[in-house]
Design an enzyme around this catalytic site. Sequence first.
Site, PDB file in Angstrom:
ATOM      1  N   ARG A 117      11.400  -5.337   5.175  1.00 59.56           N
ATOM      2  CA  ARG A 117      11.213  -3.916   4.814  1.00 59.56           C
ATOM      3  C   ARG A 117      12.198  -3.007   5.557  1.00 59.56           C
ATOM      4  O   ARG A 117      12.494  -3.210   6.730  1.00 59.56           O
ATOM      5  CB  ARG A 117       9.787  -3.484   5.159  1.00 59.56           C
ATOM      6  CG  ARG A 117       9.593  -1.963   5.044  1.00 59.56           C
ATOM      7  CD  ARG A 117       8.172  -1.524   5.146  1.00 59.56           C
ATOM      8  NE  ARG A 117       7.445  -2.232   6.178  1.00 59.56           N
ATOM      9  CZ  ARG A 117       6.125  -2.315   6.212  1.00 59.56           C
ATOM     10  NH1 ARG A 117       5.403  -1.742   5.281  1.00 59.56           N
ATOM     11  NH2 ARG A 117       5.535  -2.968   7.181  1.00 59.56           N
ATOM     12  N   ARG A 148      -0.743  -9.015  13.003  1.00 65.24           N
ATOM     13  CA  ARG A 148      -1.364  -7.989  12.146  1.00 65.24           C
ATOM     14  C   ARG A 148      -2.159  -8.637  11.016  1.00 65.24           C
ATOM     15  O   ARG A 148      -3.234  -8.148  10.638  1.00 65.24           O
ATOM     16  CB  ARG A 148      -0.292  -7.039  11.593  1.00 65.24           C
ATOM     17  CG  ARG A 148       0.166  -6.008  12.624  1.00 65.24           C
ATOM     18  CD  ARG A 148       1.542  -5.431  12.337  1.00 65.24           C
ATOM     19  NE  ARG A 148       1.688  -4.884  11.020  1.00 65.24           N
ATOM     20  CZ  ARG A 148       2.869  -4.700  10.407  1.00 65.24           C
ATOM     21  NH1 ARG A 148       3.988  -5.051  11.018  1.00 65.24           N
ATOM     22  NH2 ARG A 148       2.913  -4.178   9.214  1.00 65.24           N
ATOM     23  N   ARG A 156      10.908  -0.951  11.059  1.00 67.27           N
ATOM     24  CA  ARG A 156       9.798  -0.638  11.964  1.00 67.27           C
ATOM     25  C   ARG A 156       9.775  -1.627  13.129  1.00 67.27           C
ATOM     26  O   ARG A 156      10.027  -2.809  12.938  1.00 67.27           O
ATOM     27  CB  ARG A 156       8.466  -0.730  11.196  1.00 67.27           C
ATOM     28  CG  ARG A 156       7.997   0.611  10.676  1.00 67.27           C
ATOM     29  CD  ARG A 156       6.871   0.505   9.697  1.00 67.27           C
ATOM     30  NE  ARG A 156       5.718  -0.252  10.159  1.00 67.27           N
ATOM     31  CZ  ARG A 156       4.590  -0.408   9.444  1.00 67.27           C
ATOM     32  NH1 ARG A 156       4.496   0.178   8.255  1.00 67.27           N
ATOM     33  NH2 ARG A 156       3.588  -1.112   9.914  1.00 67.27           N
ATOM     34  N   LYS A 214       0.838  -1.214   0.000  1.00 66.30           N
ATOM     35  CA  LYS A 214       0.000   0.000   0.000  1.00 66.30           C
ATOM     36  C   LYS A 214       0.869   1.259   0.000  1.00 66.30           C
ATOM     37  O   LYS A 214       0.678   2.144  -0.833  1.00 66.30           O
ATOM     38  CB  LYS A 214      -0.941   0.020   1.227  1.00 66.30           C
ATOM     39  CG  LYS A 214      -1.898  -1.153   1.306  1.00 66.30           C
ATOM     40  CD  LYS A 214      -2.832  -1.033   2.503  1.00 66.30           C
ATOM     41  CE  LYS A 214      -2.136  -1.095   3.847  1.00 66.30           C
ATOM     42  NZ  LYS A 214      -1.496  -2.395   4.166  1.00 66.30           N
TER      43      LYS A 214
HETATM   44  P1  AP5 Z   1       4.707  -1.548   1.862  1.00 64.90           P
HETATM   45  O1  AP5 Z   1       4.385  -0.764   0.662  1.00 64.90           O
HETATM   46  O2  AP5 Z   1       5.429  -0.867   2.959  1.00 64.90           O
HETATM   47  O3  AP5 Z   1       3.403  -2.323   2.410  1.00 64.90           O
HETATM   48  P2  AP5 Z   1       2.102  -1.798   3.164  1.00 64.90           P
HETATM   49  O4  AP5 Z   1       0.940  -2.425   2.510  1.00 64.90           O
HETATM   50  O5  AP5 Z   1       2.133  -0.316   3.279  1.00 64.90           O
HETATM   51  O6  AP5 Z   1       2.300  -2.509   4.555  1.00 64.90           O
HETATM   52  P3  AP5 Z   1       2.187  -1.957   6.045  1.00 64.90           P
HETATM   53  O7  AP5 Z   1       2.928  -2.935   6.906  1.00 64.90           O
HETATM   54  O8  AP5 Z   1       2.577  -0.525   6.118  1.00 64.90           O
HETATM   55  O9  AP5 Z   1       0.697  -2.116   6.313  1.00 64.90           O
HETATM   56  P4  AP5 Z   1       0.005  -2.106   7.666  1.00 64.90           P
HETATM   57  O10 AP5 Z   1      -1.382  -1.960   7.246  1.00 64.90           O
HETATM   58  O11 AP5 Z   1       0.326  -3.263   8.527  1.00 64.90           O
HETATM   59  O12 AP5 Z   1       0.701  -0.884   8.458  1.00 64.90           O
HETATM   60  P5  AP5 Z   1       0.217   0.571   8.824  1.00 64.90           P
HETATM   61  O13 AP5 Z   1       1.388   1.427   8.901  1.00 64.90           O
HETATM   62  O14 AP5 Z   1      -0.917   0.973   7.970  1.00 64.90           O
HETATM   63  O15 AP5 Z   1       5.562  -2.823   1.349  1.00 64.90           O
HETATM   64  C1  AP5 Z   1       6.014  -3.825   2.255  1.00 64.90           C
HETATM   65  C2  AP5 Z   1       7.386  -4.356   1.771  1.00 64.90           C
HETATM   66  O16 AP5 Z   1       7.216  -5.054   0.531  1.00 64.90           O
HETATM   67  C3  AP5 Z   1       8.418  -3.256   1.498  1.00 64.90           C
HETATM   68  O17 AP5 Z   1       9.676  -3.713   1.892  1.00 64.90           O
HETATM   69  C4  AP5 Z   1       8.356  -3.060  -0.034  1.00 64.90           C
HETATM   70  O18 AP5 Z   1       9.593  -2.629  -0.547  1.00 64.90           O
HETATM   71  C5  AP5 Z   1       8.005  -4.455  -0.508  1.00 64.90           C
HETATM   72  N1  AP5 Z   1       7.140  -4.455  -1.710  1.00 64.90           N
HETATM   73  C6  AP5 Z   1       6.076  -3.645  -1.957  1.00 64.90           C
HETATM   74  N2  AP5 Z   1       5.498  -3.954  -3.137  1.00 64.90           N
HETATM   75  C7  AP5 Z   1       6.221  -5.005  -3.647  1.00 64.90           C
HETATM   76  C8  AP5 Z   1       6.125  -5.775  -4.847  1.00 64.90           C
HETATM   77  N3  AP5 Z   1       5.159  -5.528  -5.770  1.00 64.90           N
HETATM   78  N4  AP5 Z   1       7.023  -6.777  -5.028  1.00 64.90           N
HETATM   79  C9  AP5 Z   1       7.990  -7.016  -4.108  1.00 64.90           C
HETATM   80  N5  AP5 Z   1       8.138  -6.321  -2.959  1.00 64.90           N
HETATM   81  C10 AP5 Z   1       7.256  -5.326  -2.730  1.00 64.90           C
HETATM   82  O19 AP5 Z   1      -0.362   0.326  10.291  1.00 64.90           O
HETATM   83  C11 AP5 Z   1       0.488   0.003  11.356  1.00 64.90           C
HETATM   84  C12 AP5 Z   1      -0.290  -0.077  12.652  1.00 64.90           C
HETATM   85  O20 AP5 Z   1      -0.894   1.200  12.940  1.00 64.90           O
HETATM   86  C13 AP5 Z   1      -1.467  -1.054  12.674  1.00 64.90           C
HETATM   87  O21 AP5 Z   1      -1.044  -2.360  12.990  1.00 64.90           O
HETATM   88  C14 AP5 Z   1      -2.362  -0.430  13.750  1.00 64.90           C
HETATM   89  O22 AP5 Z   1      -1.883  -0.736  15.032  1.00 64.90           O
HETATM   90  C15 AP5 Z   1      -2.186   1.064  13.521  1.00 64.90           C
HETATM   91  N6  AP5 Z   1      -3.188   1.612  12.598  1.00 64.90           N
HETATM   92  C16 AP5 Z   1      -2.935   2.216  11.392  1.00 64.90           C
HETATM   93  N7  AP5 Z   1      -4.081   2.593  10.801  1.00 64.90           N
HETATM   94  C17 AP5 Z   1      -5.088   2.221  11.633  1.00 64.90           C
HETATM   95  C18 AP5 Z   1      -6.505   2.312  11.561  1.00 64.90           C
HETATM   96  N8  AP5 Z   1      -7.128   2.854  10.516  1.00 64.90           N
HETATM   97  N9  AP5 Z   1      -7.237   1.813  12.601  1.00 64.90           N
HETATM   98  C19 AP5 Z   1      -6.626   1.272  13.680  1.00 64.90           C
HETATM   99  N10 AP5 Z   1      -5.296   1.143  13.797  1.00 64.90           N
HETATM  100  C20 AP5 Z   1      -4.525   1.611  12.786  1.00 64.90           C
HETATM  101 MG    MG Z   2       2.239   1.074   4.872  1.00 66.33          MG
END
Ligand code: AP5
Ligand code: MG
Length: 214
Positions: free
Chosen positions: A127, A171, A160, A13
Amino acid sequence: MRLILLGPPGAGKGTQAASIVQRYEIPHISTGDIFRKNMKEGTQLGLKAKEFMEKGLLVPDQLVVEIVKDRLEQEDCKKGFLLDGFPRTVVQAEALGHALKKMNVALDKAINVNVDKHILIERAVGRRICKECGATYHITLHPSAKKDDCEKCGGLLYQRSDDNEETVSKRIEVYLNETQPLIDYYKNEGILVTINGQQDIGKVFDEIVVALGA
Ligand code: AP5
Ligand code: MG
Ligand code: ZN
Protein backbone atom coordinates in the site's frame (compact mmCIF):
# COMPACT_ATOMS: atom_id res chain seq x y z
CA MET A 1 -27.19 6.58 6.42
CA ARG A 2 -25.35 5.44 9.58
CA LEU A 3 -22.79 2.82 8.76
CA ILE A 4 -19.81 0.96 10.14
CA LEU A 5 -17.14 -0.87 8.14
CA LEU A 6 -15.71 -4.08 9.55
CA GLY A 7 -12.87 -6.10 8.08
CA PRO A 8 -9.28 -7.17 8.69
CA PRO A 9 -6.24 -4.94 8.02
CA GLY A 10 -5.83 -4.50 4.27
CA ALA A 11 -9.36 -5.67 3.45
CA GLY A 12 -10.09 -2.44 1.58
CA LYS A 13 -12.10 -0.52 4.20
CA GLY A 14 -10.42 2.82 3.48
CA THR A 15 -10.62 2.28 -0.28
CA GLN A 16 -14.36 1.56 -0.16
CA ALA A 17 -14.98 4.31 2.40
CA ALA A 18 -13.82 6.93 -0.11
CA SER A 19 -16.54 5.88 -2.58
CA ILE A 20 -19.26 5.29 0.03
CA VAL A 21 -18.96 8.75 1.61
CA GLN A 22 -19.03 10.38 -1.80
CA ARG A 23 -22.18 8.56 -2.87
CA TYR A 24 -24.13 8.94 0.37
CA GLU A 25 -22.72 12.38 1.28
CA ILE A 26 -21.76 11.46 4.83
CA PRO A 27 -18.55 12.11 6.79
CA HIS A 28 -15.80 9.45 6.82
CA ILE A 29 -14.62 8.80 10.36
CA SER A 30 -11.51 6.61 10.43
CA THR A 31 -10.02 6.19 13.90
CA GLY A 32 -6.73 5.08 12.30
CA ASP A 33 -6.61 8.34 10.28
CA ILE A 34 -7.40 10.39 13.40
CA PHE A 35 -4.48 8.77 15.26
CA ARG A 36 -2.10 9.19 12.31
CA LYS A 37 -3.00 12.88 12.02
CA ASN A 38 -2.31 13.34 15.73
CA MET A 39 0.99 11.47 15.43
CA LYS A 40 2.04 13.76 12.59
CA GLU A 41 1.13 16.82 14.63
CA GLY A 42 2.91 15.43 17.70
CA THR A 43 -0.08 15.82 20.05
CA GLN A 44 -0.38 13.99 23.41
CA LEU A 45 -2.95 11.69 21.86
CA GLY A 46 -0.65 10.99 18.92
CA LEU A 47 2.25 10.11 21.21
CA LYS A 48 0.09 7.74 23.23
CA ALA A 49 -1.44 6.06 20.16
CA LYS A 50 1.97 5.62 18.53
CA GLU A 51 3.15 3.25 21.30
CA PHE A 52 0.38 0.81 20.39
CA MET A 53 0.08 1.33 16.65
CA GLU A 54 3.74 0.68 15.93
CA LYS A 55 3.45 -2.69 17.63
CA GLY A 56 0.27 -3.59 15.76
CA LEU A 57 -1.74 -3.48 19.00
CA LEU A 58 -5.07 -1.76 19.64
CA VAL A 59 -5.10 1.64 21.29
CA PRO A 60 -6.93 1.29 24.67
CA ASP A 61 -10.74 1.31 24.38
CA GLN A 62 -11.29 4.27 26.69
CA LEU A 63 -9.14 6.57 24.56
CA VAL A 64 -10.79 5.57 21.29
CA VAL A 65 -14.37 5.69 22.60
CA GLU A 66 -14.06 9.28 23.88
CA ILE A 67 -12.74 10.49 20.53
CA VAL A 68 -15.51 8.82 18.55
CA LYS A 69 -18.25 10.05 20.91
CA ASP A 70 -17.03 13.65 20.52
CA ARG A 71 -16.83 13.27 16.76
CA LEU A 72 -20.38 11.88 16.46
CA GLU A 73 -21.75 14.89 18.29
CA GLN A 74 -20.48 17.27 15.61
CA GLU A 75 -22.97 18.92 13.31
CA ASP A 76 -21.98 17.08 10.12
CA CYS A 77 -22.91 13.71 11.65
CA LYS A 78 -26.57 14.71 11.83
CA LYS A 79 -27.02 13.52 8.24
CA GLY A 80 -25.28 10.21 9.00
CA PHE A 81 -21.70 8.91 9.09
CA LEU A 82 -19.39 6.09 8.07
CA LEU A 83 -17.19 4.67 10.82
CA ASP A 84 -14.08 2.96 9.40
CA GLY A 85 -12.05 0.87 11.85
CA PHE A 86 -14.37 1.49 14.80
CA PRO A 87 -15.68 -0.38 16.74
CA ARG A 88 -12.91 -2.93 17.03
CA THR A 89 -13.79 -4.65 20.31
CA VAL A 90 -17.03 -5.67 21.98
CA VAL A 91 -16.44 -2.94 24.59
CA GLN A 92 -16.27 -0.34 21.80
CA ALA A 93 -19.39 -1.76 20.11
CA GLU A 94 -21.35 -1.52 23.36
CA ALA A 95 -20.13 2.03 24.00
CA LEU A 96 -21.18 3.01 20.48
CA GLY A 97 -24.59 1.44 21.02
CA HIS A 98 -25.11 3.47 24.21
CA ALA A 99 -23.94 6.70 22.62
CA LEU A 100 -26.27 6.32 19.63
CA LYS A 101 -29.19 5.42 21.88
CA LYS A 102 -28.65 8.64 23.81
CA MET A 103 -28.71 10.51 20.52
CA ASN A 104 -31.94 8.70 19.58
CA VAL A 105 -30.47 7.18 16.44
CA ALA A 106 -29.36 3.70 15.34
CA LEU A 107 -26.97 2.09 12.88
CA ASP A 108 -28.46 1.15 9.51
CA LYS A 109 -25.86 -1.43 8.50
CA ALA A 110 -22.56 -3.01 9.52
CA ILE A 111 -20.63 -3.75 6.32
CA ASN A 112 -18.23 -6.66 6.71
CA VAL A 113 -15.57 -6.69 3.95
CA ASN A 114 -14.49 -10.31 3.75
CA VAL A 115 -11.01 -11.18 2.43
CA ASP A 116 -8.91 -14.34 2.87
CA LYS A 117 -6.09 -13.99 5.35
CA HIS A 118 -3.36 -14.94 2.86
CA ILE A 119 -3.82 -11.90 0.63
CA LEU A 120 -4.00 -9.32 3.42
CA ILE A 121 -0.25 -9.09 3.94
CA GLU A 122 0.42 -8.49 0.23
CA ARG A 123 -2.23 -5.77 0.14
CA ALA A 124 -0.99 -3.95 3.23
CA VAL A 125 2.74 -4.19 2.51
CA GLY A 126 2.29 -2.85 -1.03
CA ARG A 127 0.00 0.00 0.00
CA ARG A 128 1.04 3.59 -0.70
CA ILE A 129 -0.85 6.69 0.46
CA CYS A 130 -0.84 10.28 -0.82
CA LYS A 131 0.69 12.71 1.68
CA GLU A 132 -1.55 15.50 0.44
CA CYS A 133 -5.03 14.07 -0.17
CA GLY A 134 -4.89 10.62 1.49
CA ALA A 135 -5.75 8.66 -1.66
CA THR A 136 -4.79 4.98 -1.35
CA TYR A 137 -2.84 3.01 -3.97
CA HIS A 138 -1.03 -0.30 -4.24
CA ILE A 139 2.32 -0.74 -6.00
CA THR A 140 1.04 -3.60 -8.17
CA LEU A 141 -2.69 -4.14 -7.48
CA HIS A 142 -3.78 -0.49 -7.80
CA PRO A 143 -0.86 1.68 -8.94
CA SER A 144 -1.02 5.43 -9.46
CA ALA A 145 -0.88 6.48 -13.13
CA LYS A 146 1.87 8.91 -12.01
CA LYS A 147 4.00 6.19 -10.33
CA ASP A 148 5.42 7.66 -7.08
CA ASP A 149 3.10 10.66 -7.19
CA CYS A 150 -0.65 10.81 -6.65
CA GLU A 151 -2.61 10.73 -9.91
CA LYS A 152 -5.33 12.91 -8.37
CA CYS A 153 -3.31 15.76 -6.86
CA GLY A 154 0.38 15.15 -7.67
CA GLY A 155 1.26 14.68 -3.96
CA LEU A 156 4.09 12.35 -2.92
CA LEU A 157 3.13 8.78 -1.98
CA TYR A 158 4.37 7.28 1.29
CA GLN A 159 4.20 3.95 3.14
CA ARG A 160 2.60 3.67 6.60
CA SER A 161 5.12 2.78 9.33
CA ASP A 162 2.91 -0.16 10.43
CA ASP A 163 2.74 -1.63 6.90
CA ASN A 164 5.67 -4.01 7.25
CA GLU A 165 5.19 -7.78 7.24
CA GLU A 166 5.83 -8.27 10.96
CA THR A 167 3.43 -5.57 12.17
CA VAL A 168 0.75 -6.52 9.64
CA SER A 169 0.88 -10.15 10.87
CA LYS A 170 0.40 -8.91 14.42
CA ARG A 171 -2.52 -6.68 13.33
CA ILE A 172 -4.18 -9.67 11.66
CA GLU A 173 -3.75 -11.75 14.84
CA VAL A 174 -5.24 -8.93 16.94
CA TYR A 175 -8.12 -8.63 14.46
CA LEU A 176 -8.92 -12.35 14.72
CA ASN A 177 -8.92 -12.28 18.52
CA GLU A 178 -10.56 -8.95 19.27
CA THR A 179 -12.50 -7.69 16.26
CA GLN A 180 -13.81 -10.78 14.48
CA PRO A 181 -16.34 -11.44 17.31
CA LEU A 182 -18.14 -8.26 16.15
CA ILE A 183 -19.33 -10.12 13.06
CA ASP A 184 -21.60 -12.23 15.26
CA TYR A 185 -22.40 -9.23 17.42
CA TYR A 186 -23.90 -7.32 14.47
CA LYS A 187 -25.42 -10.46 12.95
CA ASN A 188 -27.39 -10.79 16.18
CA GLU A 189 -28.47 -7.17 15.87
CA GLY A 190 -29.76 -8.02 12.40
CA ILE A 191 -27.77 -5.36 10.52
CA LEU A 192 -24.76 -7.30 9.21
CA VAL A 193 -24.06 -7.48 5.48
CA THR A 194 -21.05 -9.43 4.27
CA ILE A 195 -19.35 -8.33 1.06
CA ASN A 196 -16.81 -10.26 -1.03
CA GLY A 197 -13.72 -8.04 -0.80
CA GLN A 198 -11.74 -10.25 -3.16
CA GLN A 199 -12.86 -8.78 -6.45
CA ASP A 200 -12.12 -5.58 -8.37
CA ILE A 201 -12.39 -2.42 -6.27
CA GLY A 202 -15.35 -1.22 -8.39
CA LYS A 203 -17.16 -4.56 -8.07
CA VAL A 204 -16.77 -4.52 -4.29
CA PHE A 205 -18.37 -1.08 -4.27
CA ASP A 206 -21.24 -2.22 -6.52
CA GLU A 207 -21.95 -5.06 -4.07
CA ILE A 208 -21.99 -2.59 -1.17
CA VAL A 209 -24.46 -0.31 -2.96
CA VAL A 210 -26.79 -3.25 -3.62
CA ALA A 211 -26.52 -4.38 0.02
CA LEU A 212 -27.42 -0.87 1.20
CA GLY A 213 -30.47 -0.98 -1.01
CA ALA A 214 -29.96 2.42 -2.63
P1 AP5 B 1 -7.15 -0.23 2.33
O1 AP5 B 1 -8.41 0.23 1.72
O2 AP5 B 1 -6.17 0.79 2.74
O3 AP5 B 1 -7.44 -1.29 3.51
P2 AP5 B 1 -8.01 -1.09 4.99
O4 AP5 B 1 -9.03 -2.14 5.20
O5 AP5 B 1 -8.40 0.33 5.20
O6 AP5 B 1 -6.74 -1.50 5.82
P3 AP5 B 1 -6.03 -0.80 7.06
O7 AP5 B 1 -4.64 -1.36 7.11
O8 AP5 B 1 -6.18 0.68 7.01
O9 AP5 B 1 -6.82 -1.37 8.23
P4 AP5 B 1 -6.42 -1.38 9.69
O10 AP5 B 1 -7.69 -1.74 10.31
O11 AP5 B 1 -5.26 -2.24 10.00
O12 AP5 B 1 -5.83 0.10 9.95
P5 AP5 B 1 -6.40 1.37 10.69
O13 AP5 B 1 -5.83 2.55 10.07
O14 AP5 B 1 -7.86 1.27 10.84
O15 AP5 B 1 -6.48 -1.24 1.25
C1 AP5 B 1 -5.26 -1.91 1.52
C2 AP5 B 1 -4.46 -2.05 0.20
O16 AP5 B 1 -5.15 -2.94 -0.68
C3 AP5 B 1 -4.29 -0.73 -0.56
O17 AP5 B 1 -3.02 -0.71 -1.15
C4 AP5 B 1 -5.39 -0.79 -1.65
O18 AP5 B 1 -5.02 -0.07 -2.80
C5 AP5 B 1 -5.48 -2.28 -1.91
N1 AP5 B 1 -6.86 -2.72 -2.24
C6 AP5 B 1 -8.01 -2.33 -1.64
N2 AP5 B 1 -9.07 -2.97 -2.17
C7 AP5 B 1 -8.57 -3.81 -3.14
C8 AP5 B 1 -9.16 -4.73 -4.05
N3 AP5 B 1 -10.50 -4.94 -4.07
N4 AP5 B 1 -8.33 -5.42 -4.88
C9 AP5 B 1 -6.99 -5.21 -4.85
N5 AP5 B 1 -6.37 -4.35 -4.02
C10 AP5 B 1 -7.15 -3.65 -3.17
O19 AP5 B 1 -5.76 1.17 12.14
C11 AP5 B 1 -4.38 1.29 12.34
C12 AP5 B 1 -4.05 1.16 13.81
O20 AP5 B 1 -4.69 2.21 14.56
C13 AP5 B 1 -4.52 -0.13 14.50
O21 AP5 B 1 -3.59 -1.17 14.33
C14 AP5 B 1 -4.64 0.34 15.96
O22 AP5 B 1 -3.37 0.39 16.57
C15 AP5 B 1 -5.15 1.76 15.83
N6 AP5 B 1 -6.62 1.83 15.85
C16 AP5 B 1 -7.43 2.30 14.85
N7 AP5 B 1 -8.72 2.21 15.20
C17 AP5 B 1 -8.75 1.67 16.45
C18 AP5 B 1 -9.80 1.30 17.34
N8 AP5 B 1 -11.08 1.47 17.02
N9 AP5 B 1 -9.46 0.76 18.54
C19 AP5 B 1 -8.16 0.60 18.89
N10 AP5 B 1 -7.13 0.91 18.09
C20 AP5 B 1 -7.41 1.44 16.87
MG1 MG C 1 -7.75 1.90 6.47
ZN1 ZN D 1 -3.32 13.01 -3.66
